[in-house]
Design a protein around this motif. Structure first.
Motif, PDB file in Angstrom:
ATOM      1  N   UNK A  21      -3.316  -7.778   5.955  1.00 54.76           N
ATOM      2  CA  UNK A  21      -2.059  -8.515   5.835  1.00 54.76           C
ATOM      3  C   UNK A  21      -2.054  -9.605   6.887  1.00 54.76           C
ATOM      4  N   UNK A  22      -1.649 -10.813   6.499  1.00 55.60           N
ATOM      5  CA  UNK A  22      -1.620 -11.938   7.430  1.00 55.60           C
ATOM      6  C   UNK A  22      -0.303 -12.691   7.302  1.00 55.60           C
ATOM      7  N   UNK A  23       0.060 -13.383   8.348  1.00 55.14           N
ATOM      8  CA  UNK A  23       1.258 -14.212   8.324  1.00 55.14           C
ATOM      9  C   UNK A  23       0.918 -15.669   8.544  1.00 55.14           C
ATOM     10  N   UNK A  24       1.663 -16.545   7.842  1.00 51.80           N
ATOM     11  CA  UNK A  24       1.546 -17.990   8.026  1.00 51.80           C
ATOM     12  C   UNK A  24       2.955 -18.553   8.210  1.00 51.80           C
ATOM     13  N   UNK A  25       3.067 -19.821   8.445  1.00 54.93           N
ATOM     14  CA  UNK A  25       4.377 -20.445   8.596  1.00 54.93           C
ATOM     15  C   UNK A  25       5.182 -20.237   7.316  1.00 54.93           C
ATOM     16  N   UNK A  26       6.454 -19.849   7.429  1.00 51.82           N
ATOM     17  CA  UNK A  26       7.273 -19.611   6.233  1.00 51.82           C
ATOM     18  C   UNK A  26       7.422 -20.810   5.310  1.00 51.82           C
ATOM     19  N   UNK A  27       7.073 -22.005   5.776  1.00 57.41           N
ATOM     20  CA  UNK A  27       7.121 -23.182   4.908  1.00 57.41           C
ATOM     21  C   UNK A  27       5.995 -23.171   3.875  1.00 57.41           C
ATOM     22  N   UNK A  28       4.935 -22.344   4.128  1.00 57.18           N
ATOM     23  CA  UNK A  28       3.745 -22.388   3.273  1.00 57.18           C
ATOM     24  C   UNK A  28       3.327 -21.001   2.785  1.00 57.18           C
ATOM     25  N   UNK A  49      14.408 -17.258   9.767  1.00 59.10           N
ATOM     26  CA  UNK A  49      15.632 -17.668  10.465  1.00 59.10           C
ATOM     27  C   UNK A  49      15.821 -19.187  10.468  1.00 59.10           C
ATOM     28  N   UNK A  50      17.047 -19.611  10.729  1.00 60.74           N
ATOM     29  CA  UNK A  50      17.370 -21.035  10.716  1.00 60.74           C
ATOM     30  C   UNK A  50      16.551 -21.830  11.723  1.00 60.74           C
ATOM     31  N   UNK A  51      16.223 -21.215  12.859  1.00 62.06           N
ATOM     32  CA  UNK A  51      15.495 -21.966  13.886  1.00 62.06           C
ATOM     33  C   UNK A  51      14.095 -22.369  13.418  1.00 62.06           C
ATOM     34  N   UNK A  52      13.576 -21.678  12.398  1.00 68.15           N
ATOM     35  CA  UNK A  52      12.286 -22.055  11.808  1.00 68.15           C
ATOM     36  C   UNK A  52      12.497 -22.837  10.525  1.00 68.15           C
ATOM     37  N   UNK A  53      13.465 -22.404   9.735  1.00 70.52           N
ATOM     38  CA  UNK A  53      13.718 -23.005   8.423  1.00 70.52           C
ATOM     39  C   UNK A  53      13.452 -21.989   7.338  1.00 70.52           C
ATOM     40  N   UNK A  54      14.247 -22.038   6.288  1.00 73.16           N
ATOM     41  CA  UNK A  54      14.194 -21.015   5.244  1.00 73.16           C
ATOM     42  C   UNK A  54      14.147 -21.651   3.853  1.00 73.16           C
ATOM     43  N   UNK A  55      13.025 -22.278   3.506  1.00 73.90           N
ATOM     44  CA  UNK A  55      12.966 -22.959   2.211  1.00 73.90           C
ATOM     45  C   UNK A  55      12.922 -21.984   1.043  1.00 73.90           C
ATOM     46  N   UNK A  56      13.526 -22.391  -0.076  1.00 72.66           N
ATOM     47  CA  UNK A  56      13.353 -21.639  -1.317  1.00 72.66           C
ATOM     48  C   UNK A  56      11.890 -21.711  -1.727  1.00 72.66           C
ATOM     49  N   UNK A  57      11.500 -20.813  -2.615  1.00 70.28           N
ATOM     50  CA  UNK A  57      10.082 -20.731  -2.973  1.00 70.28           C
ATOM     51  C   UNK A  57       9.585 -21.986  -3.687  1.00 70.28           C
ATOM     52  N   UNK A 107       7.417 -14.531   0.134  1.00 71.01           N
ATOM     53  CA  UNK A 107       8.409 -15.270   0.871  1.00 71.01           C
ATOM     54  C   UNK A 107       8.412 -14.878   2.338  1.00 71.01           C
ATOM     55  N   UNK A 108       8.567 -15.870   3.209  1.00 68.57           N
ATOM     56  CA  UNK A 108       8.487 -15.626   4.648  1.00 68.57           C
ATOM     57  C   UNK A 108       7.114 -15.901   5.208  1.00 68.57           C
ATOM     58  N   UNK A 109       6.133 -16.144   4.323  1.00 65.59           N
ATOM     59  CA  UNK A 109       4.780 -16.466   4.769  1.00 65.59           C
ATOM     60  C   UNK A 109       3.902 -15.270   5.020  1.00 65.59           C
ATOM     61  N   UNK A 110       3.936 -14.288   4.120  1.00 62.96           N
ATOM     62  CA  UNK A 110       3.133 -13.072   4.252  1.00 62.96           C
ATOM     63  C   UNK A 110       2.070 -13.040   3.153  1.00 62.96           C
ATOM     64  N   UNK A 111       0.835 -12.800   3.539  1.00 64.84           N
ATOM     65  CA  UNK A 111      -0.258 -12.666   2.581  1.00 64.84           C
ATOM     66  C   UNK A 111      -0.902 -11.296   2.679  1.00 64.84           C
ATOM     67  N   UNK A 112      -1.195 -10.700   1.545  1.00 61.22           N
ATOM     68  CA  UNK A 112      -1.798  -9.365   1.500  1.00 61.22           C
ATOM     69  C   UNK A 112      -2.987  -9.390   0.545  1.00 61.22           C
ATOM     70  N   UNK A 113      -4.086  -8.793   0.970  1.00 53.11           N
ATOM     71  CA  UNK A 113      -5.284  -8.720   0.140  1.00 53.11           C
ATOM     72  C   UNK A 113      -5.900  -7.334   0.251  1.00 53.11           C
ATOM     73  N   UNK A 114      -6.382  -6.813  -0.878  1.00 59.20           N
ATOM     74  CA  UNK A 114      -7.090  -5.538  -0.914  1.00 59.20           C
ATOM     75  C   UNK A 114      -8.466  -5.750  -1.534  1.00 59.20           C
ATOM     76  N   UNK A 115      -9.459  -5.177  -0.874  1.00 60.55           N
ATOM     77  CA  UNK A 115     -10.849  -5.201  -1.361  1.00 60.55           C
ATOM     78  C   UNK A 115     -11.173  -3.849  -2.001  1.00 60.55           C
TER      79      UNK A 115
END
Length: 364
Positions: A250-257, A126-134, A351-359
């Motif tokens: 699954x983990x989330x980080x700031x959408x900027x990164x 959302x705009x209140x956080x910021x929505x950078x292109x990849x 996009x949005x700051x989502x990371x997924x890993x499978x072992x």
């Protein structure tokens, strides 16, 4: 719980946007994989789960299952977790098998950017956080983690050389099911002198940035699917399991990164399973941008000798919804060429700051 195992995996060759697959819809692109993987055992397939990001809407998985000639009883399930979608589809199938909800699933992802009806991307934040292109987000990662252009270009050249070596060794041919007459990655043959391209490339997202068109992936079409079964059933049907699902995160980080998002997912996964980076023999982490891969490797202390050993998206392309499944397909074949691997990880950031890993554990 049941053990969920991968008994086969395939991908299409990857095409450039408006390139060799320009007239194929997502269901037309992925259905040859479903047909190939289910040959002789179509009646055993209980569902098809596919990731898709910029497709036409509707249930792409159901449409593809019907086009592939699977039984009418196979319903189809389409998901979107941005670039993590294909890996998420495999993750869901593995948990369904573990829980006893079903015994045989075809899971992966597909993307046809060429036929996408969308002229603009969906929002990541959302705009209140910021929505950078990849691309801008890749610059954010490079700046925050001190990843220079030299570091990014060096890794890109390594990926390029590994991709060519894998192609010449016939490794890519093992992974690919042809779609029509197309059975070779289109982008690979348009980068004959990557070193010069990297030297000449200038920043394309920020004026004084480090991310260029040469150390970033392009926009592509492609598909990849894995066949996932209950281990006992796989053996009963005469399949040799190759990868056994262990756990995922699954983990989330700031959408900027978003590029750094695989890091907390991998860290949590290792901690929960009482493993270290040194216990993981191979990593496949999607190469959307070199800044992402270099930063993830740096933060996790992953040796390049363990990472993306046959190249990746920087050279052959990144068909969004399919890329996570392509990582698993890569691992499926690479572990069979080695005798000294026990654990492997596939991971991707979105996009949005989502990371997924499978072992996965390698089945011996």
């Amino acid at each position: 719980m049941n053990n969920a195992v991968i008994v086969n995996a395939k991908r299409t060759a990857i095409g450039k946007k408006n390139g060799m697959y320009s007239q194929l819809t997502p269901s037309e692109l992925v259905s040859p994989l479903l047909t190939f993987l289910s040959e002789g055992i179509k009646e055993e397939v209980e569902d098809v789960i596919l990731g898709n990001v910029v497709g036409p809407g509707g249930n792409v998985a159901r449409l593809a299952a019907l086009e592939a000639g699977l039984p009418l009883s196979v319903p189809g399930f389409t998901i979107d977790r941005q670039c993590s979608a294909g890996l998420e589809a495999i993750r869901i199938a593995c948990y369904l098998v573990q829980a006893g909800a079903g015994a045989c699933y075809l899971a992966g992802g597909v993307e046809s950017t060429s036929t996408s009806p969308y002229s603009e991307r969906a929002r990541f934040s959302p705009d209140k956080i910021g929505d950078p292109d990849m691309g801008e987000a890749a610059e954010n990662v490079a700046k925050k983690y001190n990843i220079t252009k030299i570091m990014q270009d060096k890794y890109t050249l390594l990926s390029y050389q590994r991709s060519w070596n894998a192609f010449k060794s016939g490794y890519y041919a093992q992974e690919i099911v042809g779609v029509g007459s197309y059975n070779q990655d289109e982008e690979l043959f348009h980068q004959r002198n990557m070193k010069k391209l990297l030297e000449r490339a200038t920043p394309c997202f920020l004026k004084n940035g480090t991310v260029t068109a040469a150390n970033s992936c392009g926009i592509h079409d492609g598909a990849s699917v894995a066949f996932i079964m209950v281990e006992k059933k796989a053996m009963h049907l005469g399949f040799q399991p190759v990868l056994r699902f262990v756990d995922s995160q699954v983990s989330g980080v700031h959408p900027f990164y978003p590029g750094i998002a695989p890091v907390p997912a991998i860290q949590t996964l290792l901690q929960r399973n009482q493993l270290t980076i040194e216990d993981i023999d191979l990593f496949e982490i999607n190469e959307a941008f070199a800044s992402k891969i270099v930063s993830c490797a740096q933060e996790l202390s992953i040796s390049y000798e363990q990472l993306n050993v046959n190249g990746g998206a920087l050279t052959i392309g990144h068909p969004y919804g399919a890329s996570g499944a392509i990582l698993v397909t890569r691992l499926f074949y690479e572990v069979q060429r080695r005798i000294d691997v026990n654990y492997v990880i596939a991971a991707i950031g979105s996009g949005g700051g989502v990371g997924l890993a499978i072992l996965f554990e390698v089945v011996r």
